[in-house]
Write a protein that holds these residues in place. Sequence first.
Motif: not given
Length: 442
Positions: A311-315, A334-335, A339-341, A358-369
């Motif tokens: 987990i890489f957070s808040g950098c 997890a990113f 500010r820049t992933q 893959g990996n988790y990206w907090s700025d990825n506004l994605a769907f999982d239908l």
Amino acid sequence: MKTRVRHLASLVATTFMSFMIVVATGLLCAWAGLVLASPAASAATRLVAPGPDALRRAIAAAAPGDRLELQSGTFHGPVVVDKPLTLEGENDSVIDGGGKGRVITISAPHVTVRGVTIINSGIRLDIEDAGIYVLATANDALIENNRFRHNLTGVFLKGPKAAVVRNNDVVGRKDLRMNERGNAFHIWNSPGSVIENNTVRYGRDGIFVTTSKDNIFRGNTFRDLRFAVHYMYTNASEVSHNLSTGNHIGYAIMFSQNLKIEDNVSRDDRDRAFLFNYANYSLVDGNFADGGAKKCVFIYNANHNVFRDNIFSGCTIGIHFTAGSEDNEMVGNAFINNRTQVKYVGTRHLEWSVAGRGNYWSDNLAFDLDGDHIADRPYHPNDMIDKVMWRHPLAKLLLNSPAVQVLRWAQSEFPSLRPGGVVDSAPLMSPPKRRQYKGARS
């Protein structure tokens, strides 16, 4: 005839049994003699009262295997422990080096130093002044439950095998410039040695290791240093369950391979939480970085590593990846809120998913239908505009201009316009669960 045969057989059996009894008795006596002659069998506990030369005299008078129990008060160094002994102190037993040289030098194997306060080594880096200096002849040294104050280096392992340094509290020098200070633990060519469950504050580096192998550094806490762990030319080793907080760099792993970097924490480190430079064929698993470092991870020419479930957070930058680093597997990380992933300076296409994960990206506004916990579209952490900004920082003035917005729209609509870079074809919809920190102290 039969009677004589039976008599002869009985005589042979009796003779053989008598012979075996004699042999067994001789072996038993020889073993008993060895036990009685061994240092462990003849070891004694000697009470040592403080005094100007008391500790040196006690070491000279002791027999191998003796335990020297240091009473409350101050003992004067420097001293050399040149035979297998245990030095054990009370809560306020102090060994004072007087500001000259090494407070304790260990030159014999199987020496234990336990429960004392060690203060005032010399301050010369060129002659390796230290609180405890362990020579290559001192295999299996045990240094535990001690307090180190006002020493240049806390413990210096200069070549012994299988030393154990644990549960010590080290406060380094603050009155010297950082590059003039020593390290809490300095290890050179000390295979099989373990540094665990220590607390360190101030000085230069928490652990500096070079030219070694098969080491374990675990459960340590490092504060207010240059590097928490500074790792050079050391292979087939483990760095696990450590806590780095408020240091310039947390974990600097360089010129080493076949490592396990697992379940470490970097909190509020300034420049880099984790740095990998020419570090190859290693597992980086379950680590946690948080608190605003400039870069959570910096990877420079590091190849064939597995980065998993970190987990890489808040950098400022989540991960900076450059200089030809190849064949690194990135999966399950997890990113979060960086500010820049990802900053990838290169033109190759890098896939950051493995077997549909893959990996988790907090700025990825994605769907999982389809509800499989994998986003329905790939994620690209960088685009053409990002690369322009990295190469030409003044271009940030145009970041919100209509022209830049048109370029970003065109790139999203026509993927063929995307430059080389990182793509995560199976981004996760939720981050991995953060593991419990298991260090001795938080």
